[in-house]
Design a protein around this motif. Structure first.
Motif, PDB file in Angstrom:
ATOM      1  N   GLY A   1      -2.772  10.873   0.563  1.00 42.99           N
ATOM      2  CA  GLY A   1      -3.196  12.198   0.146  1.00 42.99           C
ATOM      3  C   GLY A   1      -3.511  12.233  -1.337  1.00 42.99           C
ATOM      4  N   LEU A   2      -4.049  13.367  -1.798  1.00 41.73           N
ATOM      5  CA  LEU A   2      -4.361  13.507  -3.210  1.00 41.73           C
ATOM      6  C   LEU A   2      -3.140  13.208  -4.075  1.00 41.73           C
ATOM      7  CD1 LEU A   2      -6.551  16.742  -3.329  1.00 41.73           C
ATOM      8  CD2 LEU A   2      -7.279  14.409  -3.861  1.00 41.73           C
ATOM      9  N   GLY A   3      -3.355  12.445  -5.139  1.00 38.26           N
ATOM     10  CA  GLY A   3      -2.289  12.107  -6.067  1.00 38.26           C
ATOM     11  C   GLY A   3      -1.629  10.779  -5.811  1.00 38.26           C
ATOM     12  N   VAL A   4      -2.052  10.060  -4.754  1.00 37.67           N
ATOM     13  CA  VAL A   4      -1.358   8.821  -4.404  1.00 37.67           C
ATOM     14  C   VAL A   4      -1.470   7.776  -5.506  1.00 37.67           C
ATOM     15  CG1 VAL A   4      -3.334   7.941  -3.066  1.00 37.67           C
ATOM     16  CG2 VAL A   4      -1.041   7.047  -2.634  1.00 37.67           C
ATOM     17  N   ALA A   5      -2.643   7.634  -6.123  1.00 42.47           N
ATOM     18  CA  ALA A   5      -2.807   6.606  -7.153  1.00 42.47           C
ATOM     19  C   ALA A   5      -1.892   6.893  -8.347  1.00 42.47           C
ATOM     20  CB  ALA A   5      -4.270   6.523  -7.597  1.00 42.47           C
ATOM     21  N   ARG A   6      -1.892   8.124  -8.800  1.00 43.28           N
ATOM     22  CA  ARG A   6      -1.024   8.470  -9.927  1.00 43.28           C
ATOM     23  C   ARG A   6       0.445   8.305  -9.546  1.00 43.28           C
ATOM     24  NH1 ARG A   6      -1.375  13.767 -13.885  1.00 43.28           N
ATOM     25  NH2 ARG A   6       0.450  13.265 -15.143  1.00 43.28           N
ATOM     26  N   GLY A   7       0.792   8.690  -8.297  1.00 44.83           N
ATOM     27  CA  GLY A   7       2.171   8.550  -7.849  1.00 44.83           C
ATOM     28  C   GLY A   7       2.635   7.112  -7.865  1.00 44.83           C
ATOM     29  N   LEU A   8       1.771   6.186  -7.449  1.00 41.46           N
ATOM     30  CA  LEU A   8       2.123   4.770  -7.475  1.00 41.46           C
ATOM     31  C   LEU A   8       2.362   4.283  -8.896  1.00 41.46           C
ATOM     32  CD1 LEU A   8      -0.320   3.338  -4.799  1.00 41.46           C
ATOM     33  CD2 LEU A   8       2.174   3.249  -4.705  1.00 41.46           C
ATOM     34  N   VAL A   9       1.470   4.659  -9.806  1.00 38.54           N
ATOM     35  CA  VAL A   9       1.632   4.239 -11.197  1.00 38.54           C
ATOM     36  C   VAL A   9       2.937   4.779 -11.765  1.00 38.54           C
ATOM     37  CG1 VAL A   9       0.672   4.484 -13.523  1.00 38.54           C
ATOM     38  CG2 VAL A   9      -0.839   3.965 -11.595  1.00 38.54           C
ATOM     39  N   GLU A  10       3.253   6.030 -11.456  1.00 45.26           N
ATOM     40  CA  GLU A  10       4.487   6.621 -11.963  1.00 45.26           C
ATOM     41  C   GLU A  10       5.726   6.012 -11.307  1.00 45.26           C
ATOM     42  OE1 GLU A  10       3.957  10.836 -11.554  1.00 45.26           O
ATOM     43  OE2 GLU A  10       2.755  10.972 -13.387  1.00 45.26           O
ATOM     44  N   ALA A  11       5.535   5.373 -10.142  1.00 43.96           N
ATOM     45  CA  ALA A  11       6.644   4.665  -9.491  1.00 43.96           C
ATOM     46  C   ALA A  11       6.779   3.239 -10.009  1.00 43.96           C
ATOM     47  CB  ALA A  11       6.435   4.657  -7.979  1.00 43.96           C
ATOM     48  N   GLY A  12       5.988   2.887 -11.010  1.00 47.99           N
ATOM     49  CA  GLY A  12       6.089   1.568 -11.616  1.00 47.99           C
ATOM     50  C   GLY A  12       5.271   0.500 -10.932  1.00 47.99           C
TER      51      GLY A  12
ATOM     52  N   LEU B   1      -1.675  -0.797 -10.004  1.00 45.62           N
ATOM     53  CA  LEU B   1      -2.576  -0.610  -8.875  1.00 45.62           C
ATOM     54  C   LEU B   1      -3.241  -1.902  -8.429  1.00 45.62           C
ATOM     55  CD1 LEU B   1      -4.233   2.847  -9.593  1.00 45.62           C
ATOM     56  CD2 LEU B   1      -2.299   2.296  -8.112  1.00 45.62           C
ATOM     57  N   ASN B   2      -3.314  -2.894  -9.308  1.00 42.98           N
ATOM     58  CA  ASN B   2      -3.905  -4.163  -8.866  1.00 42.98           C
ATOM     59  C   ASN B   2      -2.990  -4.934  -7.923  1.00 42.98           C
ATOM     60  OD1 ASN B   2      -2.012  -5.250 -10.638  1.00 42.98           O
ATOM     61  ND2 ASN B   2      -3.523  -5.949 -12.139  1.00 42.98           N
ATOM     62  N   ARG B   3      -1.794  -4.389  -7.666  1.00 42.70           N
ATOM     63  CA  ARG B   3      -0.898  -4.978  -6.660  1.00 42.70           C
ATOM     64  C   ARG B   3      -1.143  -4.407  -5.264  1.00 42.70           C
ATOM     65  NH1 ARG B   3       4.995  -3.888  -7.939  1.00 42.70           N
ATOM     66  NH2 ARG B   3       5.274  -5.263  -6.126  1.00 42.70           N
ATOM     67  N   LEU B   4      -1.968  -3.389  -5.163  1.00 43.81           N
ATOM     68  CA  LEU B   4      -2.189  -2.749  -3.869  1.00 43.81           C
ATOM     69  C   LEU B   4      -2.729  -3.757  -2.869  1.00 43.81           C
ATOM     70  CD1 LEU B   4      -2.322  -0.014  -2.253  1.00 43.81           C
ATOM     71  CD2 LEU B   4      -4.753   0.010  -2.863  1.00 43.81           C
ATOM     72  N   ALA B   5      -2.024  -3.905  -1.749  1.00 46.40           N
ATOM     73  CA  ALA B   5      -2.436  -4.884  -0.746  1.00 46.40           C
ATOM     74  C   ALA B   5      -2.537  -4.300   0.652  1.00 46.40           C
ATOM     75  CB  ALA B   5      -1.463  -6.071  -0.728  1.00 46.40           C
ATOM     76  N   VAL B   6      -1.727  -3.274   0.956  1.00 43.18           N
ATOM     77  CA  VAL B   6      -1.654  -2.759   2.325  1.00 43.18           C
ATOM     78  C   VAL B   6      -1.525  -1.241   2.298  1.00 43.18           C
ATOM     79  CG1 VAL B   6      -0.397  -2.814   4.508  1.00 43.18           C
ATOM     80  CG2 VAL B   6      -0.483  -4.867   3.074  1.00 43.18           C
ATOM     81  N   VAL B   7      -2.341  -0.590   3.132  1.00 40.81           N
ATOM     82  CA  VAL B   7      -2.233   0.852   3.342  1.00 40.81           C
ATOM     83  C   VAL B   7      -2.189   1.111   4.845  1.00 40.81           C
ATOM     84  CG1 VAL B   7      -3.239   3.129   2.931  1.00 40.81           C
ATOM     85  CG2 VAL B   7      -3.584   1.294   1.249  1.00 40.81           C
ATOM     86  N   PHE B   8      -1.230   1.932   5.275  1.00 40.05           N
ATOM     87  CA  PHE B   8      -1.179   2.411   6.643  1.00 40.05           C
ATOM     88  C   PHE B   8      -1.499   3.900   6.640  1.00 40.05           C
ATOM     89  CE2 PHE B   8       0.857  -1.539   7.579  1.00 40.05           C
ATOM     90  CZ  PHE B   8       0.746  -1.727   8.955  1.00 40.05           C
ATOM     91  N   VAL B   9      -2.387   4.314   7.530  1.00 44.23           N
ATOM     92  CA  VAL B   9      -2.776   5.716   7.657  1.00 44.23           C
ATOM     93  C   VAL B   9      -2.270   6.228   8.997  1.00 44.23           C
ATOM     94  CG1 VAL B   9      -4.719   7.321   7.833  1.00 44.23           C
ATOM     95  CG2 VAL B   9      -4.808   5.416   6.203  1.00 44.23           C
ATOM     96  N   THR B  10      -1.552   7.349   8.984  1.00 47.52           N
ATOM     97  CA  THR B  10      -1.023   7.891  10.237  1.00 47.52           C
ATOM     98  C   THR B  10      -2.089   8.620  11.041  1.00 47.52           C
ATOM     99  OG1 THR B  10      -0.290   9.960   9.179  1.00 47.52           O
ATOM    100  CG2 THR B  10       1.294   8.117   9.268  1.00 47.52           C
TER     101      THR B  10
ATOM    102  N   GLY C   1     -10.057   6.281  -0.165  1.00 46.21           N
ATOM    103  CA  GLY C   1     -11.152   5.578  -0.825  1.00 46.21           C
ATOM    104  C   GLY C   1     -10.938   5.490  -2.321  1.00 46.21           C
ATOM    105  N   GLY C   2     -10.512   6.578  -2.924  1.00 47.82           N
ATOM    106  CA  GLY C   2     -10.276   6.577  -4.367  1.00 47.82           C
ATOM    107  C   GLY C   2      -9.177   5.625  -4.772  1.00 47.82           C
ATOM    108  N   LEU C   3      -8.136   5.524  -3.957  1.00 52.18           N
ATOM    109  CA  LEU C   3      -7.043   4.594  -4.251  1.00 52.18           C
ATOM    110  C   LEU C   3      -7.541   3.157  -4.242  1.00 52.18           C
ATOM    111  CD1 LEU C   3      -4.046   3.811  -4.593  1.00 52.18           C
ATOM    112  CD2 LEU C   3      -3.842   3.952  -2.085  1.00 52.18           C
ATOM    113  N   ILE C   4      -8.270   2.803  -3.201  1.00 51.51           N
ATOM    114  CA  ILE C   4      -8.773   1.431  -3.097  1.00 51.51           C
ATOM    115  C   ILE C   4      -9.740   1.128  -4.235  1.00 51.51           C
ATOM    116  CG2 ILE C   4     -10.176  -0.115  -1.683  1.00 51.51           C
ATOM    117  CD1 ILE C   4      -9.017   1.378   0.773  1.00 51.51           C
ATOM    118  N   HIS C   5     -10.645   2.044  -4.513  1.00 46.29           N
ATOM    119  CA  HIS C   5     -11.615   1.846  -5.598  1.00 46.29           C
ATOM    120  C   HIS C   5     -10.894   1.682  -6.937  1.00 46.29           C
ATOM    121  CE1 HIS C   5     -14.718   2.865  -8.548  1.00 46.29           C
ATOM    122  NE2 HIS C   5     -15.635   2.622  -7.611  1.00 46.29           N
TER     123      HIS C   5
END
Length: 287
Positions: free
Chosen positions: A46-57, A60-69, A80-84
Motif C-alpha cells: 500500500g501507499l507508504g511502503v517504500a518509506r516504511g521500509l527505509v524507516e525500518a532500517g 531498498l536495494n535489498r528488496l528481493a521478494v514481495v507477496f501480494v494478498t 510498482g513504485g516500490l520496485i522502481h
C-alpha cells in the motif's frame, strides 16, 4: 531507526490502516515486512511502503521478494513504485513478486505507464533493464515454490474480489498473514501452531464513524460487514489456530481515540487467551 540483519526474525507492520483513504497524521494503508531466516519479504504494498521500509532500517536495494494478498488498491497501489525505487536505489538482482491472478497485468501496466522514465534510466543512467529484473509468479492455493522457506497460500473470501490469499511462512518460526477476508474457521486451521498470526480486524462500533468521515453510504457499509472479519471473530480464528500471538492489522477504524487498544484486545480476548497486539505503523514484533 530500527534495524534488522542476519539472524533477526521479526515482523514490522509498515502500514496498518484498512482502506485506501489518507488523513493527516493517520496510519498508512496495508504493508508489512517479514524477516525470517535471512529472507526479507514484503507482504502487500500500500501507499507508504517504500518509506516504511527505509524507516525500518531496510535499504531498498535489498528488496528481493514481495507477496501480494489481493489487488485492492490499499494493498497494491505502491507495488510498482516500490520496485522502481528499489531499482533506482541500486538493485541489480532479481525481484520476485508473488500474487493472485492479475498481478502480472498490473506489473505490465506499470511498466507501460512509466516506459519513458524506465527507458531513460537505462540509457542515461546505465541501469540494467527493469523488465528483466522482475519475475512475477501468479499463485494458487497450496504450496508456493519458494527457496529457503516453506510458503503456502490459502484462498480467502473477500467479495467482490475474485482472487484473495492468506500466506503462511515457515522457517525457524512461523508467521501467517490473513490478507482481507470474511470470518473463516478454515483460516484458523491454516494458521495452526503459528508463532504469529497477523490478521485484519473490523470493530463494528466504528462503522458509523467511518461512514461519516469518508462520506460512504450503504454500499460501503455492506462491503465492510460482508467482506471483512469482526474483531470478535478474529479472536476465534486465533483460538482455532492456537497461535502464539495475534497481531491486529488492517484496522477498521484506525487511529480513532474513541476506540482504545484495550477495547480491541478485550473483544479479541473473549475467544483467544494469548497476547493481542494492536499494531501501529513501524511497530517491530519479534518472532
Amino acid at each position: 531507526m530500527k534495524t534488522g540483519g542476519a539472524g533477526v526474525n521479526r515482523i514490522v507492520t509498515l502500514g496498518v490502516k484498512g482502506g485506501p483513504s489518507l488523513r493527516a497524521g493517520a496510519s498508512m494503508p496495508s504493508s508489512s515486512l517479514l524477516e525470517l531466516d535471512g529472507q526479507l519479504i514484503v507482504i502487500d504494498a500500500g501507499l507508504g511502503v517504500a518509506r516504511g521500509l527505509v524507516e525500518a532500517g531496510v535499504a531498498l536495494n535489498r528488496l528481493a521478494v514481495v507477496f501480494v494478498t489481493h489487488l485492492h488498491s490499499d494493498h497494491v497501489l505502491e507495488l510498482g513504485g516500490l520496485i522502481h525505487t528499489a531499482w533506482v536505489s541500486g538493485r541489480k538482482d532479481r525481484i520476485r513478486v508473488y500474487g493472485p491472478p492479475g498481478v502480472r497485468a498490473y506489473w505490465a501496466g506499470f511498466q507501460a505507464a512509466m516506459a519513458m522514465d524506465i527507458h531513460l534510466r537505462v540509457v542515461d543512467d546505465g541501469r540494467v533493464p527493469l523488465s528483466g529484473l522482475v519475475e512475477v509468479v501468479e499463485v494458487e492455493a497450496g504450496v508456493v515454490p519458494f527457496e529457503g522457506l516453506r510458503v503456502s497460500a490459502y484462498r480467502t473470501t473477500h467479495p467482490p474480489v475474485e482472487h484473495s490469499f492468506a500466506y503462511r511462512f515457515e522457517g525457524a518460526k512461523t508467521a501467517v498473514f490473513s490478507g482481507d477476508t470474511v470470518f473463516d474457521p478454515g483460516l484458523g486451521a491454516f494458521a495452526m501452531g503459528a508463532d504469529v498470526l497477523v490478521h485484519e480486524a473490523l470493530l463494528p462500533e466504528g462503522i458509523e464513524a467511518i461512514l461519516q468521515r469518508t462520506g460512504g453510504g450503504e454500499k460501503l457499509r455492506a462491503h465492510l460487514v460482508g467482506s471483512h472479519t469482526m474483531i470478535d471473530d478474529v479472536g476465534r480464528v486465533a483460538a482455532i489456530g492456537k497461535v502464539g500471538k495475534l497481531v491486529l492489522n488492517h484496522q477498521v477504524p484506525v487511529d480513532d481515540p474513541a476506540f482504545t487498544d484495550a477495547m480491541w484486545q478485550a473483544r479479541a480476548g473473549v475467544a483467544y487467551d494469548g497476547p493481542v497486539i494492536v499494531a501501529r505503523d513501524g511497530m517491530e514484533i519479534a518472532l
